[in-house]
Design an enzyme around this catalytic site. Sequence first.
Site, mmCIF file in Angstrom:
data_model
loop_
_atom_site.group_PDB
_atom_site.id
_atom_site.type_symbol
_atom_site.label_atom_id
_atom_site.label_comp_id
_atom_site.label_asym_id
_atom_site.label_seq_id
_atom_site.Cartn_x
_atom_site.Cartn_y
_atom_site.Cartn_z
ATOM 1 N N HIS A 76 -9.855 -5.078 0.983
ATOM 2 C CA HIS A 76 -8.482 -5.070 0.461
ATOM 3 C C HIS A 76 -7.625 -6.180 1.068
ATOM 4 C CE1 HIS A 76 -6.962 -3.526 4.288
ATOM 5 N NE2 HIS A 76 -8.051 -2.775 4.317
ATOM 6 N N THR A 91 -2.061 -5.607 5.121
ATOM 7 C CA THR A 91 -1.022 -4.577 5.228
ATOM 8 C C THR A 91 -0.195 -4.844 6.493
ATOM 9 O OG1 THR A 91 -2.276 -3.062 6.639
ATOM 10 C CG2 THR A 91 -2.646 -2.895 4.248
ATOM 11 N N ASN A 135 -2.265 -4.183 9.492
ATOM 12 C CA ASN A 135 -3.197 -5.263 9.830
ATOM 13 C C ASN A 135 -2.502 -6.247 10.771
ATOM 14 O OD1 ASN A 135 -4.730 -5.409 6.550
ATOM 15 N ND2 ASN A 135 -5.536 -4.470 8.401
ATOM 16 N N GLY A 144 -7.934 3.231 9.537
ATOM 17 C CA GLY A 144 -8.798 4.327 9.149
ATOM 18 C C GLY A 144 -8.456 4.805 7.752
ATOM 19 N N ARG A 187 -4.156 0.628 -0.335
ATOM 20 C CA ARG A 187 -4.361 -0.794 -0.077
ATOM 21 C C ARG A 187 -5.556 -1.347 -0.845
ATOM 22 N NH1 ARG A 187 -5.601 2.278 4.505
ATOM 23 N NH2 ARG A 187 -7.525 1.815 5.645
ATOM 24 N N GLU A 223 -12.088 3.936 3.931
ATOM 25 C CA GLU A 223 -12.417 3.404 5.247
ATOM 26 C C GLU A 223 -12.988 4.502 6.135
ATOM 27 O OE1 GLU A 223 -13.607 1.377 7.047
ATOM 28 O OE2 GLU A 223 -12.053 -0.078 7.596
ATOM 29 N N GLY A 232 -13.045 -2.835 5.523
ATOM 30 C CA GLY A 232 -13.915 -3.608 6.402
ATOM 31 C C GLY A 232 -15.043 -2.848 7.077
#
Length: 197
Positions: free
Chosen positions: A9, A12, A15, A22, A58, A83, A144
């Site tokens: 994605h 955010t 990030n 999570g 996201r 995630e 990720g």
Amino acid sequence: MTQIALIRHGSTAWNKEKRSQGQTDNPLDQEGREQAALLAARLAEEHWDAIYASDLQRASETARIIGERLGIQEIHLDPRLREMGGGQVEGTTEEERIAKWGSDWSSLDLGKEAPASGAARGTEMLEEILRQHPNARVLVVSHGAVLRNTLRALVPEQDISVKLSNTSITRMVHRDQTWHCELYNCNAHLERGKGTM
């Protein structure tokens, strides 16, 4: 031969703050939307048959931005693409984790989802896509850690030491009953778009 592009994605706010997300349901920030638009422009140069995505905002928003550009209206949302669950770690920075649990916090349980669990979810999803879309080209927008754990399970020889960048593309192909990774963590579209952002 089925081809699947695994996509992380867009960015955010968490990030940028280096907070563990999570399964906390955060939206994209403005940069994340711009990243998704640049990725969509890159993907529009090719033909894609379907889009699957995590149901977290996201990822689903990234998928919708791509779908609008590609003319694919139906986004298949699936919680198996979420995630990895972070347990007590979600919402914290590295500094906060060290302050709370010590420098070896990552060796503690803290309710985090096990890597094998994320890999099992991701593998099950990709195998299902393979059955439903034989010889198709499919986009999968996810996160990720779950993507890297899935890749480790399906293509053990692939070096996944580098974490996936926001909106990066990892290309998988399934041929001769085996998964192959042809491209890992490519974000060339962001380099091309720097002049326009």
